[in-house]
Design a protein around this motif. Sequence first.
Motif, mmCIF file in Angstrom:
data_model
loop_
_atom_site.group_PDB
_atom_site.id
_atom_site.type_symbol
_atom_site.label_atom_id
_atom_site.label_comp_id
_atom_site.label_asym_id
_atom_site.label_seq_id
_atom_site.Cartn_x
_atom_site.Cartn_y
_atom_site.Cartn_z
ATOM 1 N N ALA A 40 17.774 18.124 -0.832
ATOM 2 C CA ALA A 40 17.899 16.697 -0.551
ATOM 3 C C ALA A 40 17.172 15.854 -1.609
ATOM 4 O O ALA A 40 16.979 14.657 -1.425
ATOM 5 C CB ALA A 40 17.338 16.384 0.835
ATOM 6 N N GLY A 41 16.732 16.487 -2.687
ATOM 7 C CA GLY A 41 16.065 15.760 -3.758
ATOM 8 C C GLY A 41 14.549 15.765 -3.694
ATOM 9 O O GLY A 41 13.890 15.108 -4.490
ATOM 10 N N GLY A 42 13.981 16.515 -2.750
ATOM 11 C CA GLY A 42 12.531 16.614 -2.653
ATOM 12 C C GLY A 42 12.011 17.816 -3.409
ATOM 13 O O GLY A 42 12.771 18.543 -4.059
ATOM 14 N N LEU A 43 10.720 18.037 -3.271
ATOM 15 C CA LEU A 43 10.091 19.197 -3.899
ATOM 16 C C LEU A 43 10.008 20.389 -2.949
ATOM 17 O O LEU A 43 9.629 21.480 -3.366
ATOM 18 C CB LEU A 43 8.676 18.837 -4.381
ATOM 19 N N GLY A 44 10.293 20.172 -1.673
ATOM 20 C CA GLY A 44 10.179 21.249 -0.688
ATOM 21 C C GLY A 44 8.741 21.657 -0.444
ATOM 22 O O GLY A 44 8.468 22.794 -0.056
ATOM 23 N N SER A 45 7.802 20.734 -0.613
ATOM 24 C CA SER A 45 6.374 21.070 -0.532
ATOM 25 C C SER A 45 5.771 20.918 0.858
ATOM 26 O O SER A 45 4.582 21.192 1.040
ATOM 27 C CB SER A 45 5.585 20.197 -1.516
ATOM 28 N N GLY A 46 6.564 20.498 1.830
ATOM 29 C CA GLY A 46 6.034 20.328 3.176
ATOM 30 C C GLY A 46 7.153 20.061 4.149
ATOM 31 O O GLY A 46 8.318 19.944 3.763
ATOM 32 N N PRO A 47 6.805 19.962 5.430
ATOM 33 C CA PRO A 47 7.830 19.698 6.436
ATOM 34 C C PRO A 47 8.422 18.303 6.254
ATOM 35 O O PRO A 47 7.754 17.390 5.778
ATOM 36 C CB PRO A 47 7.068 19.804 7.764
ATOM 37 N N ASN A 48 9.701 18.169 6.656
ATOM 38 C CA ASN A 48 10.314 16.843 6.629
ATOM 39 C C ASN A 48 9.887 16.080 7.882
ATOM 40 O O ASN A 48 9.280 16.661 8.790
ATOM 41 C CB ASN A 48 11.836 16.948 6.468
ATOM 42 N N PRO A 49 10.168 14.792 7.969
ATOM 43 C CA PRO A 49 9.697 14.015 9.125
ATOM 44 C C PRO A 49 10.173 14.544 10.479
ATOM 45 O O PRO A 49 9.405 14.512 11.448
ATOM 46 C CB PRO A 49 10.245 12.614 8.843
ATOM 47 N N TYR A 50 11.392 15.051 10.581
ATOM 48 C CA TYR A 50 11.837 15.598 11.862
ATOM 49 C C TYR A 50 11.112 16.894 12.205
ATOM 50 O O TYR A 50 10.848 17.183 13.369
ATOM 51 C CB TYR A 50 13.355 15.809 11.888
ATOM 52 N N GLN A 51 10.771 17.683 11.187
ATOM 53 C CA GLN A 51 9.981 18.883 11.440
ATOM 54 C C GLN A 51 8.574 18.513 11.902
ATOM 55 O O GLN A 51 7.999 19.190 12.752
ATOM 56 C CB GLN A 51 9.932 19.759 10.185
ATOM 57 N N LEU A 52 8.027 17.434 11.369
ATOM 58 C CA LEU A 52 6.722 16.965 11.829
ATOM 59 C C LEU A 52 6.795 16.512 13.287
ATOM 60 O O LEU A 52 5.901 16.824 14.084
ATOM 61 C CB LEU A 52 6.214 15.815 10.952
ATOM 62 N N LEU A 53 7.861 15.815 13.645
ATOM 63 C CA LEU A 53 8.032 15.380 15.030
ATOM 64 C C LEU A 53 8.207 16.584 15.953
ATOM 65 O O LEU A 53 7.618 16.652 17.030
ATOM 66 C CB LEU A 53 9.234 14.434 15.126
ATOM 67 N N GLY A 54 8.987 17.565 15.519
ATOM 68 C CA GLY A 54 9.126 18.810 16.284
ATOM 69 C C GLY A 54 7.799 19.541 16.401
ATOM 70 O O GLY A 54 7.483 20.122 17.445
ATOM 71 N N SER A 55 6.989 19.489 15.344
ATOM 72 C CA SER A 55 5.662 20.118 15.380
ATOM 73 C C SER A 55 4.777 19.451 16.416
ATOM 74 O O SER A 55 4.006 20.128 17.114
ATOM 75 C CB SER A 55 4.996 20.032 14.004
ATOM 76 N N ALA A 56 4.867 18.138 16.530
ATOM 77 C CA ALA A 56 4.090 17.423 17.544
ATOM 78 C C ALA A 56 4.495 17.879 18.943
ATOM 79 O O ALA A 56 3.645 18.107 19.808
ATOM 80 C CB ALA A 56 4.280 15.912 17.395
ATOM 81 N N LEU A 57 5.797 18.032 19.169
ATOM 82 C CA LEU A 57 6.268 18.498 20.472
ATOM 83 C C LEU A 57 5.818 19.937 20.728
ATOM 84 O O LEU A 57 5.378 20.267 21.833
ATOM 85 C CB LEU A 57 7.786 18.377 20.564
ATOM 86 N N ALA A 58 5.902 20.786 19.717
ATOM 87 C CA ALA A 58 5.474 22.183 19.873
ATOM 88 C C ALA A 58 3.981 22.268 20.180
ATOM 89 O O ALA A 58 3.554 23.003 21.076
ATOM 90 C CB ALA A 58 5.804 22.981 18.610
#
Length: 170
Positions: A40-58
Amino acid sequence: MSDANDKLDQAIGRETGEGRFQVVISSGGVQFFADEPTSAGGLGSGPNPYQLLGSALAACTTMTLRLYADQKGWPVEDIRTAVGHRREQGGKPTDLFIRHITFSGDLTEEQRARLLEIADRCPVHRTLTASARVETKADELAPTCDGEDAHMADMEALISVGRRSFDFTD
Protein backbone atom coordinates in the motif's frame (compact mmCIF):
# COMPACT_ATOMS: atom_id res chain seq x y z
CA MET A 1 12.01 11.16 22.12
CA SER A 2 9.53 11.62 24.98
CA ASP A 3 7.07 14.50 24.86
CA ALA A 4 5.90 16.35 27.99
CA ASN A 5 2.32 15.57 26.94
CA ASP A 6 2.88 11.77 26.93
CA LYS A 7 0.56 10.19 29.50
CA LEU A 8 -0.74 6.69 30.05
CA ASP A 9 -4.24 7.75 29.01
CA GLN A 10 -3.48 9.15 25.58
CA ALA A 11 -1.74 8.19 22.39
CA ILE A 12 0.30 10.59 20.29
CA GLY A 13 1.10 9.82 16.66
CA ARG A 14 3.93 11.67 14.95
CA GLU A 15 5.29 11.27 11.44
CA THR A 16 8.85 9.95 11.40
CA GLY A 17 9.82 11.41 8.03
CA GLU A 18 10.69 7.91 6.88
CA GLY A 19 8.45 6.53 4.18
CA ARG A 20 5.05 7.87 3.27
CA PHE A 21 2.97 6.54 6.17
CA GLN A 22 5.30 5.57 9.02
CA VAL A 23 4.20 7.07 12.34
CA VAL A 24 5.74 6.67 15.77
CA ILE A 25 3.09 6.19 18.43
CA SER A 26 3.81 7.20 22.04
CA SER A 27 1.37 5.61 24.44
CA GLY A 28 1.48 4.01 27.87
CA GLY A 29 5.10 4.98 28.36
CA VAL A 30 6.31 3.12 25.25
CA GLN A 31 6.86 3.95 21.61
CA PHE A 32 6.17 1.84 18.54
CA PHE A 33 5.59 2.26 14.81
CA ALA A 34 2.35 2.23 12.92
CA ASP A 35 2.57 1.96 9.14
CA GLU A 36 0.96 0.58 6.04
CA PRO A 37 2.20 -2.56 4.28
CA THR A 38 4.63 -2.17 1.39
CA SER A 39 1.85 -3.19 -1.00
CA ALA A 40 0.00 0.00 0.00
CA GLY A 41 3.06 2.26 -0.25
CA GLY A 42 4.27 1.97 3.34
CA LEU A 43 7.43 0.53 4.79
CA GLY A 44 5.66 -2.35 6.54
CA SER A 45 7.35 -1.34 9.80
CA GLY A 46 4.34 -1.69 12.09
CA PRO A 47 0.67 -2.51 12.35
CA ASN A 48 -1.80 -0.51 10.28
CA PRO A 49 -4.52 1.49 12.06
CA TYR A 50 -7.12 -1.29 11.82
CA GLN A 51 -4.62 -3.77 13.26
CA LEU A 52 -4.04 -1.35 16.13
CA LEU A 53 -7.79 -1.15 16.73
CA GLY A 54 -8.01 -4.96 16.62
CA SER A 55 -5.09 -5.08 19.07
CA ALA A 56 -7.03 -2.87 21.47
CA LEU A 57 -9.99 -5.26 21.29
CA ALA A 58 -7.72 -8.30 21.75
CA ALA A 59 -5.95 -6.74 24.75
CA CYS A 60 -9.15 -5.55 26.43
CA THR A 61 -10.90 -8.88 25.89
CA THR A 62 -7.98 -10.84 27.33
CA MET A 63 -7.68 -8.51 30.35
CA THR A 64 -11.41 -8.57 31.06
CA LEU A 65 -11.52 -12.37 30.87
CA ARG A 66 -8.50 -12.66 33.20
CA LEU A 67 -10.15 -10.30 35.70
CA TYR A 68 -13.39 -12.31 35.59
CA ALA A 69 -11.73 -15.75 35.75
CA ASP A 70 -9.59 -14.68 38.71
CA GLN A 71 -12.61 -13.25 40.51
CA LYS A 72 -14.45 -16.55 40.02
CA GLY A 73 -11.42 -18.64 41.01
CA TRP A 74 -11.62 -20.59 37.74
CA PRO A 75 -8.57 -22.61 36.61
CA VAL A 76 -7.81 -20.56 33.49
CA GLU A 77 -4.13 -21.04 32.68
CA ASP A 78 -3.91 -19.04 29.47
CA ILE A 79 -6.18 -16.75 27.46
CA ARG A 80 -5.43 -15.85 23.85
CA THR A 81 -7.50 -13.48 21.77
CA ALA A 82 -6.93 -13.00 18.04
CA VAL A 83 -8.79 -10.25 16.20
CA GLY A 84 -9.00 -9.73 12.46
CA HIS A 85 -10.70 -6.97 10.49
CA ARG A 86 -12.31 -6.69 7.11
CA ARG A 87 -14.43 -4.17 5.27
CA GLU A 88 -17.73 -5.50 4.02
CA GLN A 89 -19.60 -4.14 1.05
CA GLY A 90 -23.22 -3.14 1.24
CA GLY A 91 -25.07 -3.12 4.56
CA LYS A 92 -24.15 -1.43 7.79
CA PRO A 93 -21.94 -1.63 9.67
CA THR A 94 -19.29 -1.98 6.98
CA ASP A 95 -16.45 -2.95 9.32
CA LEU A 96 -16.31 -6.45 10.76
CA PHE A 97 -13.97 -7.46 13.56
CA ILE A 98 -13.71 -11.21 13.97
CA ARG A 99 -12.52 -12.33 17.40
CA HIS A 100 -11.22 -15.84 18.19
CA ILE A 101 -10.67 -16.66 21.86
CA THR A 102 -8.93 -19.75 23.21
CA PHE A 103 -8.60 -20.82 26.82
CA SER A 104 -6.38 -23.41 28.42
CA GLY A 105 -7.17 -24.90 31.78
CA ASP A 106 -9.58 -27.43 33.24
CA LEU A 107 -12.79 -25.55 32.45
CA THR A 108 -16.29 -26.92 32.07
CA GLU A 109 -18.30 -26.19 28.93
CA GLU A 110 -20.51 -23.89 31.02
CA GLN A 111 -17.47 -21.90 32.19
CA ARG A 112 -16.18 -21.58 28.62
CA ALA A 113 -19.59 -20.40 27.44
CA ARG A 114 -19.77 -17.86 30.26
CA LEU A 115 -16.32 -16.50 29.40
CA LEU A 116 -17.46 -15.97 25.81
CA GLU A 117 -20.46 -14.02 27.10
CA ILE A 118 -18.18 -11.89 29.28
CA ALA A 119 -15.93 -11.15 26.27
CA ASP A 120 -18.79 -9.17 24.74
CA ARG A 121 -18.82 -6.96 27.82
CA CYS A 122 -15.22 -5.73 27.69
CA PRO A 123 -14.99 -1.92 27.53
CA VAL A 124 -13.43 -1.77 24.05
CA HIS A 125 -16.05 -4.17 22.64
CA ARG A 126 -18.73 -1.91 24.08
CA THR A 127 -17.06 1.16 22.58
CA LEU A 128 -16.86 -0.44 19.14
CA THR A 129 -20.47 -1.60 19.19
CA ALA A 130 -21.93 1.59 20.72
CA SER A 131 -21.96 5.10 19.42
CA ALA A 132 -18.55 6.49 20.26
CA ARG A 133 -17.79 10.11 19.50
CA VAL A 134 -14.59 11.72 18.32
CA GLU A 135 -13.96 15.43 18.85
CA THR A 136 -11.23 16.96 16.70
CA LYS A 137 -9.37 20.09 17.76
CA ALA A 138 -6.49 21.83 16.03
CA ASP A 139 -3.08 22.54 17.57
CA GLU A 140 -3.61 20.62 20.80
CA LEU A 141 -1.66 17.54 21.88
CA ALA A 142 -3.20 17.03 25.30
CA PRO A 143 -6.72 15.59 24.90
CA THR A 144 -9.05 15.59 27.86
CA CYS A 145 -9.18 12.06 29.24
CA ASP A 146 -10.78 10.35 32.20
CA GLY A 147 -7.47 9.57 33.88
CA GLU A 148 -4.52 7.23 33.69
CA ASP A 149 -6.45 4.20 34.91
CA ALA A 150 -9.68 4.79 32.97
CA HIS A 151 -9.61 1.40 31.22
CA MET A 152 -9.02 -0.52 34.45
CA ALA A 153 -11.79 1.46 36.14
CA ASP A 154 -14.11 0.56 33.25
CA MET A 155 -13.31 -3.16 33.65
CA GLU A 156 -13.78 -3.05 37.43
CA ALA A 157 -17.07 -1.17 37.03
CA LEU A 158 -18.18 -3.79 34.53
CA ILE A 159 -17.55 -6.53 37.08
CA SER A 160 -19.18 -4.55 39.91
CA VAL A 161 -22.25 -3.52 37.90
CA GLY A 162 -22.28 -6.92 36.25
CA ARG A 163 -22.97 -8.71 39.51
CA ARG A 164 -26.36 -7.05 39.49
CA SER A 165 -27.04 -6.52 35.79
CA PHE A 166 -25.38 -9.55 34.26
CA ASP A 167 -25.48 -12.00 37.17
CA PHE A 168 -21.71 -12.50 37.37
CA THR A 169 -22.16 -14.42 40.61
CA ASP A 170 -23.57 -17.59 39.03
